[in-house]
Design a protein around this motif. Structure first.
Motif, PDB file in Angstrom:
ATOM      1  N   LEU A   4       0.849  -1.185   0.148  1.00 28.31           N
ATOM      2  CA  LEU A   4       0.182  -0.129   0.186  1.00 28.31           C
ATOM      3  C   LEU A   4       0.997   1.122   0.091  1.00 28.31           C
ATOM      4  N   LEU A  49      -7.211  -8.411  -7.196  1.00 23.28           N
ATOM      5  CA  LEU A  49      -6.216  -7.766  -6.514  1.00 23.28           C
ATOM      6  C   LEU A  49      -5.259  -9.102  -6.223  1.00 23.28           C
ATOM      7  N   HIS A  54      -1.032  -7.949  -9.926  1.00 22.25           N
ATOM      8  CA  HIS A  54       0.069  -7.398  -9.353  1.00 22.25           C
ATOM      9  C   HIS A  54       1.068  -7.605 -10.493  1.00 22.25           C
ATOM     10  N   HIS A  77       4.268  -6.576   1.103  1.00 23.01           N
ATOM     11  CA  HIS A  77       3.124  -7.311   0.101  1.00 23.01           C
ATOM     12  C   HIS A  77       3.619  -7.862  -0.806  1.00 23.01           C
ATOM     13  N   TRP A 164      -7.309  -5.196  -0.665  1.00 22.91           N
ATOM     14  CA  TRP A 164      -5.992  -5.665  -0.687  1.00 22.91           C
ATOM     15  C   TRP A 164      -5.795  -6.724   0.299  1.00 22.91           C
TER      16      TRP A 164
END
Length: 317
Positions: A4, A49, A54, A77, A164
């Motif tokens: 984030l 997500l 990603h 993450h 997320w």
């Protein structure tokens, strides 16, 4: 690689800015905000997500920047995303630096402290940002702490953050570790309340060409607690493939830990120390836990004895 993130807000944090500039002295550094965060488009599909999303973002950034092959710094993450990309597109990955996450993201989110913080995401987004800046990054009411809380607060919205974290619980690239060909540097610096060191050890053992370095310190940060050593470690690995393990001696206390120990040795209670330093009592307790571990103290008596042996903590006369 992002978790984030809000790069513009992070740039206002002196320690983060110094870390980016330090890396850029020797490397080309490419930063980007993850989907739904920072300067990236906030209009995202909250059901998209996972790791594949990603990976699309990472691939798009590399392609747009014209980067054929890169070293990936997977942080929190994005550790799982870095591993998956290295396994699926080995020709595009030179090396991996992995810190603060896990191939099975659920393992990184299991500690009680993390669960308590995540419970705040829906309840009070602003309180979550303040608590995360303190608990995860070890900052209190100092300017850096306020800047860090603001970076969390402005990174995204509570609904996107919730999505997320829910998606992260389902991310598991453990089966892909064995297919990673790139040399990897796995770094760990956490306290017992955060990600257990066993998570990093298992990841390093499962990667075909990995070296694990357990960094001294207790905050779950890179380039913050011992920035010069962290920068040298990462830069040497990225540029030359060398790993110089940092020395754990002599014991180095942070300036705030030094202040706490000096007041402790003067006989002040935790409440008195908090009042004199302008911080919360629970922050004093966290600093005490950190310095106890660093100096090998079992409690206040051992810590005072240590302070009295050290010239810088002795009172004149």
């Amino acid at each position: 690689m992002p978790s984030l993130s809000n790069i513009l807000a992070q740039w206002r944090i002196p320690a983060v800015r110094a870390a980016y500039l330090g890396l850029a002295k020797h490397l080309t550094v490419v930063l980007y905000d993850g989907r739904g965060t920072g300067s990236s488009d906030r209009r995202v599909d909250l059901d998209d997500l996972g790791v594949d999303a990603h990976l699309r973002d990472l691939r798009a950034v590399l392609d747009h920047a014209g980067i054929r092959r890169a070293t990936l710094l997977g942080y929190y993450h994005s550790v799982a995303t870095a591993v998956a990309f290295a396994a699926r597109e080995p020709e595009r990955v030179e090396r991996l630096v992995l810190f603060g996450g896990a191939p099975r993201m659920r393992e990184a989110m299991l500690p009680a402290q993390t669960q308590a913080l995540l419970s705040l995401v829906e309840q009070d987004w602003s309180l979550f940002a303040d608590a995360a800046a303190t608990a995860w990054l070890g900052w209190d009411a100092a300017p850096s702490g306020r800047f860090t809380a603001e970076a969390f607060r402005t990174a995204t919205s509570a609904p996107v953050a919730k999505a997320w974290f829910e998606a992260a619980r389902e991310i598991d690239v453990t089966a892909e570790l064995a297919r990673v060909r790139a040399p990897a540097l796995v770094l760990h610096r956490q306290s017992a309340e955060q990600i257990p060191v066993e998570v990093a050890r298992r990841m390093a053992a499962a990667l075909p060409d990995a070296r694990l370095v357990e960094l001294p310190g207790s905050t779950p940060t890179l380039f913050m607690e011992n920035p010069a050593a962290d920068l040298k470690l990462v830069t040497d690995f990225v540029t030359h493939g060398r790993v110089h393990r940092p020395s754990t001696a002599p014991t180095t206390l942070t300036p705030r830990e030094t202040d706490v120990l000096r007041l402790l040795a003067a006989g002040d209670s935790n409440t008195e120390i908090a009042r004199q330093l302008g911080i919360a009592v629970h922050t004093v307790e966290r600093h005490l836990a950190n310095l106890y571990r660093k100096i090998g103290a079992r409690g206040r008596t051992d810590a005072v004895a240590y302070a009295l042996r050290m010239t810088e903590f002795r009172h004149p006369g």
